[in-house]
Design a protein around this motif. Structure first.
Motif, short mmCIF file in Angstrom:
data_model
loop_
_atom_site.label_atom_id
_atom_site.label_comp_id
_atom_site.label_asym_id
_atom_site.label_seq_id
_atom_site.Cartn_x
_atom_site.Cartn_y
_atom_site.Cartn_z
N THR A 326 27.18 -55.24 -38.24
CA THR A 326 26.13 -55.67 -37.33
C THR A 326 24.97 -54.68 -37.39
O THR A 326 25.08 -53.61 -38.00
N ALA A 327 23.86 -55.05 -36.75
CA ALA A 327 22.67 -54.18 -36.79
C ALA A 327 22.98 -52.79 -36.27
O ALA A 327 22.50 -51.78 -36.82
N GLY A 328 23.79 -52.71 -35.20
CA GLY A 328 24.12 -51.42 -34.63
C GLY A 328 24.99 -50.54 -35.50
O GLY A 328 25.09 -49.32 -35.28
N ASP A 329 25.63 -51.14 -36.51
CA ASP A 329 26.51 -50.39 -37.40
C ASP A 329 25.78 -49.76 -38.58
O ASP A 329 26.37 -48.95 -39.31
N ILE A 330 24.54 -50.16 -38.81
CA ILE A 330 23.88 -49.80 -40.07
C ILE A 330 23.62 -48.31 -40.19
O ILE A 330 23.92 -47.69 -41.23
N MET A 331 23.08 -47.69 -39.15
CA MET A 331 22.82 -46.25 -39.22
C MET A 331 24.12 -45.46 -39.36
O MET A 331 24.21 -44.57 -40.23
N PRO A 332 25.15 -45.72 -38.55
CA PRO A 332 26.42 -45.01 -38.76
C PRO A 332 27.00 -45.22 -40.15
O PRO A 332 27.59 -44.30 -40.73
N TRP A 333 26.83 -46.42 -40.69
CA TRP A 333 27.31 -46.72 -42.05
C TRP A 333 26.59 -45.85 -43.08
O TRP A 333 27.23 -45.25 -43.95
N LEU A 334 25.27 -45.76 -42.96
CA LEU A 334 24.50 -44.95 -43.89
C LEU A 334 24.87 -43.47 -43.77
O LEU A 334 24.95 -42.75 -44.78
N GLU A 335 25.09 -43.01 -42.55
CA GLU A 335 25.51 -41.62 -42.35
C GLU A 335 26.87 -41.37 -42.98
O GLU A 335 27.10 -40.32 -43.61
N LYS A 336 27.77 -42.33 -42.83
CA LYS A 336 29.13 -42.18 -43.36
C LYS A 336 29.12 -42.05 -44.88
O LYS A 336 29.87 -41.24 -45.45
N ILE A 337 28.27 -42.84 -45.53
CA ILE A 337 28.25 -42.82 -47.00
C ILE A 337 27.25 -41.78 -47.53
O ILE A 337 27.12 -41.62 -48.76
N GLY A 338 26.53 -41.13 -46.62
CA GLY A 338 25.60 -40.08 -47.04
C GLY A 338 24.41 -40.60 -47.82
O GLY A 338 23.92 -39.94 -48.74
N GLN A 339 23.92 -41.77 -47.43
CA GLN A 339 22.82 -42.40 -48.18
C GLN A 339 21.55 -42.42 -47.32
O GLN A 339 21.57 -42.81 -46.16
N LYS A 340 20.43 -41.97 -47.91
CA LYS A 340 19.15 -41.92 -47.22
C LYS A 340 18.17 -42.99 -47.71
O LYS A 340 17.03 -43.03 -47.27
N ARG A 341 18.61 -43.81 -48.64
CA ARG A 341 17.74 -44.86 -49.16
C ARG A 341 18.47 -46.20 -49.07
O ARG A 341 19.65 -46.30 -49.42
N LEU A 342 17.76 -47.22 -48.61
CA LEU A 342 18.35 -48.55 -48.40
C LEU A 342 17.43 -49.59 -49.02
O LEU A 342 16.22 -49.56 -48.81
N VAL A 343 18.00 -50.51 -49.80
CA VAL A 343 17.21 -51.60 -50.36
C VAL A 343 17.65 -52.91 -49.69
O VAL A 343 18.85 -53.16 -49.51
N ILE A 344 16.66 -53.73 -49.29
CA ILE A 344 16.92 -54.99 -48.61
C ILE A 344 16.16 -56.09 -49.32
O ILE A 344 14.93 -56.03 -49.44
N PRO A 345 16.84 -57.14 -49.82
CA PRO A 345 16.12 -58.29 -50.36
C PRO A 345 15.22 -58.90 -49.29
O PRO A 345 15.56 -58.90 -48.10
N ALA A 346 14.08 -59.41 -49.72
CA ALA A 346 13.06 -59.90 -48.80
C ALA A 346 13.60 -60.94 -47.83
O ALA A 346 14.42 -61.79 -48.20
N THR A 347 13.16 -60.86 -46.59
CA THR A 347 13.53 -61.82 -45.55
C THR A 347 12.27 -62.56 -45.13
O THR A 347 11.36 -61.95 -44.56
N PRO A 348 12.18 -63.87 -45.39
CA PRO A 348 10.97 -64.62 -45.03
C PRO A 348 10.72 -64.62 -43.52
O PRO A 348 11.62 -64.36 -42.72
N VAL A 349 9.51 -64.95 -43.13
CA VAL A 349 9.11 -64.98 -41.73
C VAL A 349 10.12 -65.75 -40.89
O VAL A 349 10.54 -66.86 -41.25
N GLY A 350 10.52 -65.16 -39.76
CA GLY A 350 11.48 -65.79 -38.87
C GLY A 350 12.29 -64.74 -38.14
O GLY A 350 11.99 -63.53 -38.22
N PRO A 351 13.33 -65.16 -37.42
CA PRO A 351 14.11 -64.21 -36.62
C PRO A 351 14.75 -63.09 -37.42
O PRO A 351 14.81 -61.96 -36.94
N VAL A 352 15.24 -63.38 -38.62
CA VAL A 352 15.86 -62.32 -39.42
C VAL A 352 14.83 -61.28 -39.82
O VAL A 352 15.08 -60.08 -39.77
N ALA A 353 13.64 -61.74 -40.23
CA ALA A 353 12.58 -60.80 -40.60
C ALA A 353 12.20 -59.92 -39.42
O ALA A 353 11.96 -58.72 -39.59
#
Length: 411
Positions: A326-353
């Motif tokens: 979930t959205a709330g898990d993303i920062m803890p997930w990145l900290e756990k794996i030690g990653q400071k860079r995240l790539v996200i495929p484009a999200t068109p205009v709407g609630p997800v964007a």
């Protein structure tokens, strides 16, 4: 009634079964609505394309391997309508904001106005007394799908006969359609209402419904005229925000329900350290979506994770972790794996964007660099969605050639 299994394999199987009928047969029969479970005259691929379990490119390539562009012109154009709508809204994000603001106002009015609340409840429950309309409301709720012609009739009756706010109708569709996306759904309702093409409405007629439902329905009492709604000046299109079409660096990859086609993403999998599928709250509408939409979305996400696990077993992706978060898990997930860079495929205009944009801001405060990546299909097509579809469709052969689908001699 379950009509759609939310897997890429099912989408590909449907495409294989349909592609031979994508030529003259489709052009002649596509406007007929034969009722629930009898939509074999159309592809019914839209729920799969909506989440990109299969992509527009794959569909066009499969069909044009069996037909010339001229022979399959009507079907190819229908596929590109979804691309066009996304591009049109991407260039005019204020139209989505206008819709959501209007929806909020109508929902508030619904709470205060007992007559509107009664008429709205009858419409979504299929209790208006208008044959056809009531049947389509029931079919939508039970199956998550409607034939495109039925969607147009339904929207026209909703707006011009029942005199219900179009925003409430668009929201009803968005919450129940398995293929509902912000652009195609919202802009189609605007088109029927005369907002999209100023002054041009779509008027449902009993004779047209009778003909194209094979005589099943001929509703009495439909509005005799469809006067276009008005909302003031339309915003001018803005330039498409530049975005890279591939990613070759080291990063974690975050997949959303907007694009689950993991196998065709242009990333260097050998340098992707971890992958997760994001379950962002409120992805489809402000009100809760239907159980059918929830189940299809969840199944599609699971299928994407299975595809990622297959890539991991082949050595293309590091196997740990592959998860749904979930959205709330993303920062803890990145900290756990030690990653400071995240790539996200484009999200068109709407609630997800909107959810992703907020996430990017939150992550930036934590020192996370987010890279956006857009498919070449979208980057090539969307800038041409500045006017109506008939101007856009002139670009279809060039788009197909640029994607390597169409040779000059095949047009």
């Amino acid at each position: 009634m379950t009509m759609f299994t939310p897997t890429r394999a099912e989408g590909l199987q449907r495409l294989r079964e349909f592609r031979a009928r994508a030529g003259r047969s489709y052009a002649e029969d596509r406007n007929y609505d034969h009722g629930p479970g009898a939509h074999g005259n159309v592809s019914a691929l839209s729920p799969y394309i909506r989440h990109r379990l299969i992509t527009e490119r794959e569909v066009c390539a499969a069909v044009l391997a069996e037909h010339s562009l001229q022979g399959a012109e009507k079907f190819i154009q229908e596929v590109l309508w979804r691309t066009y709508w996304k591009g049109w809204l991407e260039l005019r994000p204020g139209v989505w904001q206008r819709y959501t603001a209007g929806l909020a106002r109508q929902q508030e009015l619904l709470e205060r106005n007992g007559g509107l609340r009664r008429d709205y409840a009858a419409a979504i429950a299929g209790n208006t007394g208008f044959e056809g309309f009531d049947d389509w409301a029931t079919e939508l709720v039970e199956t998550g799908y409607l034939h495109n012609h039925a969607r147009m009739w339904f929207a026209s009756i909703w707006i011009f006969t029942l005199r219900l706010p179009w925003e409430l109708g668009a929201d009803f569709f968005h919450r129940y359609l398995l293929d509902g996306d912000p652009a195609s759904n919202t802009l189609s309702w605007r088109w029927v209402a005369g907002l999209q093409t100023k002054g041009k409405t779509y008027a449902a007629s009993a004779d047209n419904i009778h003909k194209y439902t094979g005589g099943r329905f001929k509703p009495k009492g439909l509005a005799r005229e469809a006067v276009a709604l008005d909302e003031g000046p339309m915003e001018a299109p803005s330039p498409l925000v530049p975005c890279q079409d591939h990613f070759d660096g080291e990063a974690a990859l975050l997949i959303t329900l907007e694009d689950l086609g993991v196998g065709s993403l242009a990333v260097n999998w050998a340098r992707i350290g971890a992958v997760a599928v994001a379950d962002l709250a409120g992805e489809r509408a402000d009100a809760p979506v239907s159980e059918g939409v929830t189940a299809f979305s969840a199944g599609a996400a699971r299928d994407a994770i299975t595809a990622l696990q297959s890539l991991a077993l082949d050595g293309a992706v590091r196997p740990d972790p592959l998860m749904r978060i979930t959205a709330g898990d993303i920062m803890p997930w990145l900290e756990k794996i030690g990653q400071k860079r995240l790539v996200i495929p484009a999200t068109p205009v709407g609630p997800v964007a909107i959810a992703v944009n907020k996430l990017v801001q939150d992550l930036a405060r934590e020192g996370i660099i987010v890279e956006r990546m857009r498919r070449t299909w979208d980057s090539a097509a969307w800038p041409h969605a500045t006017r109506g579809f008939f101007a856009f469709k002139e670009q279809i052969p060039a788009l197909l050639r640029a994607e390597g689908i169409l040779q000059k001699c095949d047009a």
